[in-house]
Design a protein around this motif. Structure first.
Motif, PDB file in Angstrom:
ATOM      1  N   PHE A   1       0.699  -1.247   0.053  1.00 53.40           N
ATOM      2  CA  PHE A   1       0.056   0.025   0.028  1.00 53.40           C
ATOM      3  C   PHE A   1       0.688   1.295  -0.130  1.00 53.40           C
ATOM      4  CE2 PHE A   1      -3.473  -2.558   2.204  1.00 53.40           C
ATOM      5  CZ  PHE A   1      -4.178  -2.494   1.101  1.00 53.40           C
ATOM      6  N   PRO A   2       0.491   2.531  -0.582  1.00 54.40           N
ATOM      7  CA  PRO A   2       0.951   3.660  -0.603  1.00 54.40           C
ATOM      8  C   PRO A   2       1.180   4.111   1.043  1.00 54.40           C
ATOM      9  CG  PRO A   2      -0.957   3.917  -1.380  1.00 54.40           C
ATOM     10  CD  PRO A   2      -1.016   2.398  -1.393  1.00 54.40           C
ATOM     11  N   VAL A   3       2.370   4.892   1.302  1.00 51.32           N
ATOM     12  CA  VAL A   3       2.372   5.362   2.734  1.00 51.32           C
ATOM     13  C   VAL A   3       1.833   6.782   2.559  1.00 51.32           C
ATOM     14  CG1 VAL A   3       4.000   6.244   4.420  1.00 51.32           C
ATOM     15  CG2 VAL A   3       4.445   4.178   3.054  1.00 51.32           C
ATOM     16  N   PHE A   4       0.896   6.957   3.643  1.00 57.61           N
ATOM     17  CA  PHE A   4       0.120   8.240   3.843  1.00 57.61           C
ATOM     18  C   PHE A   4       0.849   8.912   5.034  1.00 57.61           C
ATOM     19  CE2 PHE A   4      -2.937   5.988   1.238  1.00 57.61           C
ATOM     20  CZ  PHE A   4      -3.538   6.988   0.664  1.00 57.61           C
ATOM     21  N   ALA A   5       0.675  10.242   4.865  1.00 55.09           N
ATOM     22  CA  ALA A   5       1.365  10.980   6.010  1.00 55.09           C
ATOM     23  C   ALA A   5       0.298  11.309   7.039  1.00 55.09           C
ATOM     24  CB  ALA A   5       1.668  12.663   5.499  1.00 55.09           C
TER      25      ALA A   5
ATOM     26  N   GLY B   1       2.098   6.009  10.833  1.00 53.71           N
ATOM     27  CA  GLY B   1       3.419   6.208   9.886  1.00 53.71           C
ATOM     28  C   GLY B   1       3.757   5.360   8.936  1.00 53.71           C
ATOM     29  N   ASN B   2       3.249   3.868   9.294  1.00 52.76           N
ATOM     30  CA  ASN B   2       4.062   2.878   8.462  1.00 52.76           C
ATOM     31  C   ASN B   2       3.159   2.750   6.961  1.00 52.76           C
ATOM     32  OD1 ASN B   2       1.690   1.226   9.089  1.00 52.76           O
ATOM     33  ND2 ASN B   2       2.640   0.371  11.016  1.00 52.76           N
ATOM     34  N   GLN B   3       3.560   1.652   6.634  1.00 53.88           N
ATOM     35  CA  GLN B   3       2.867   1.486   5.177  1.00 53.88           C
ATOM     36  C   GLN B   3       1.583   0.640   5.231  1.00 53.88           C
ATOM     37  OE1 GLN B   3       5.388  -1.263   2.767  1.00 53.88           O
ATOM     38  NE2 GLN B   3       5.099  -2.941   3.847  1.00 53.88           N
ATOM     39  N   MET B   4       1.097   0.243   6.289  1.00 52.68           N
ATOM     40  CA  MET B   4      -0.047  -0.112   6.488  1.00 52.68           C
ATOM     41  C   MET B   4      -1.416   0.730   6.507  1.00 52.68           C
ATOM     42  SD  MET B   4       0.230  -3.357   9.249  1.00 52.68           S
ATOM     43  CE  MET B   4       1.454  -4.548   9.055  1.00 52.68           C
ATOM     44  N   VAL B   5      -1.280   2.027   6.485  1.00 51.69           N
ATOM     45  CA  VAL B   5      -2.061   2.990   6.442  1.00 51.69           C
ATOM     46  C   VAL B   5      -2.534   3.120   5.059  1.00 51.69           C
ATOM     47  CG1 VAL B   5      -2.791   5.598   6.808  1.00 51.69           C
ATOM     48  CG2 VAL B   5      -1.338   3.927   8.420  1.00 51.69           C
ATOM     49  N   ARG B   6      -3.718   3.013   4.432  1.00 53.35           N
ATOM     50  CA  ARG B   6      -4.261   2.967   3.251  1.00 53.35           C
ATOM     51  C   ARG B   6      -4.947   4.360   3.364  1.00 53.35           C
ATOM     52  NH1 ARG B   6      -6.280  -0.872  -0.560  1.00 53.35           N
ATOM     53  NH2 ARG B   6      -6.521   0.513  -2.360  1.00 53.35           N
TER      54      ARG B   6
END
Length: 218
Positions: free
Chosen positions: A35-39, A133-138
Motif C-alpha cells: 500500500f502507499p504510505v500516507f502522512a 506512519g507505516n505502510q499499513m495505512v491506506r
C-alpha cells in the motif's frame, strides 16, 4: 466508550460460516504490491494512540453482513491480540482470538475453523500500537464528527482492509468495517462499552483439543 443505542439490536440473524470468515476474521491471500504510505495527521495519530492505550474492553455489538444480515452479541478485547465474540441466539457462532490464532466455532455443529491471527485484518485492530506512519495505512480522513482510518497490508492479506471509525472529540472507537477482496463489507458497531475491565484469561482460551479433534467430512 460512549453508550450507543442501536435500533433493532436484538434481531439476530444467523450468518453463514463464510460470512464470519470474510467479515469478523477475514483470511486473505497474498498480493504483490504494498500500500502507499500516507502522512498521518497528528490528530489521527493521537486518536490511534488513545485507542491503543486501552488494554481491555468489553461491551455489546451489532454486526452487519454484506447482504444486510444482522447479528448481535457481546464482545471482549484484551490487547495485544485477544478477542472474543459471543453471538446471541439463535446464532450458534463464537469467534475467539488468543493472540496467536483465531477460531470461528459453530456451537451447534461442533465445528471449528482455525486461522493464524497475523493473516487476518483483526491483527491490526488488536495490535499493541497502531502506527499511522507505516505502510499499513491506506487512508486517513478527518471530518467534524468522525475520523476514519483505513489499514491493510497486501503482502499479508491481499486487498482486504479494516476501516476504523473514531469519535474525534472523545477518541472513542465507534465502528470497524472489514472489506474483503470482492469489496464486500462486514461492519461491527459497538456500544455499552466498558474500558479497563479485568477479564479472566479463560475468556480467550481456544479449545484446541476440540479444534484438532473434530471430525472432517462427516
Amino acid at each position: 466508550m460512549t453508550n450507543k443505542t442501536v435500533s433493532d439490536a436484538r434481531m439476530p440473524v444467523v450468518a453463514s460460516r463464510r460470512q464470519f470468515v470474510l467479515g469478523t476474521a477475514a483470511f486473505m491471500a497474498c498480493a504483490a504490491l504494498p500500500f502507499p504510505v500516507f502522512a498521518a495527521p497528528t490528530a489521527a495519530q493521537q486518536i490511534a494512540d488513545h485507542f491503543s492505550s486501552v488494554k481491555t474492553m468489553m461491551g455489546e455489538f451489532v454486526q452487519f453482513g454484506p447482504r444486510g444480515e444482522q447479528t448481535g452479541g457481546k464482545f471482549f478485547i484484551e490487547r495485544p491480540g485477544k478477542l472474543r465474540f459471543n453471538y446471541e441466539k439463535p446464532s450458534p457462532m463464537r469467534v475467539i482470538s488468543d493472540g496467536k490464532n483465531v477460531v470461528i466455532g459453530n456451537m451447534k455443529l461442533k465445528t471449528w475453523d482455525l486461522y493464524p491471527l497475523n493473516k487476518t485484518p483483526l491483527s491490526l485492530l488488536l495490535s499493541e500500537r497502531i502506527d499511522l506512519g507505516n505502510q499499513m495505512v491506506r487512508d486517513v480522513k478527518q471530518e467534524a464528527d468522525l475520523t476514519t482510518i483505513v489499514l491493510g497490508d497486501r503482502t499479508i492479506f491481499g486487498d482486504s482492509t479494516i476501516t476504523l471509525m473514531f469519535d474525534p472529540k472523545t477518541f472513542e472507537l465507534r465502528q470497524w468495517t472489514i472489506t474483503d477482496m470482492q469489496k464486500k463489507d462486514t461492519s461491527v458497531m459497538i456500544f455499552n462499552v466498558q474500558n479497563g475491565v479485568n477479564l479472566d484469561p479463560s475468556v480467550f482460551e481456544i479449545p484446541y483439543a476440540e479444534v484438532h479433534g473434530q471430525k472432517r467430512g462427516g
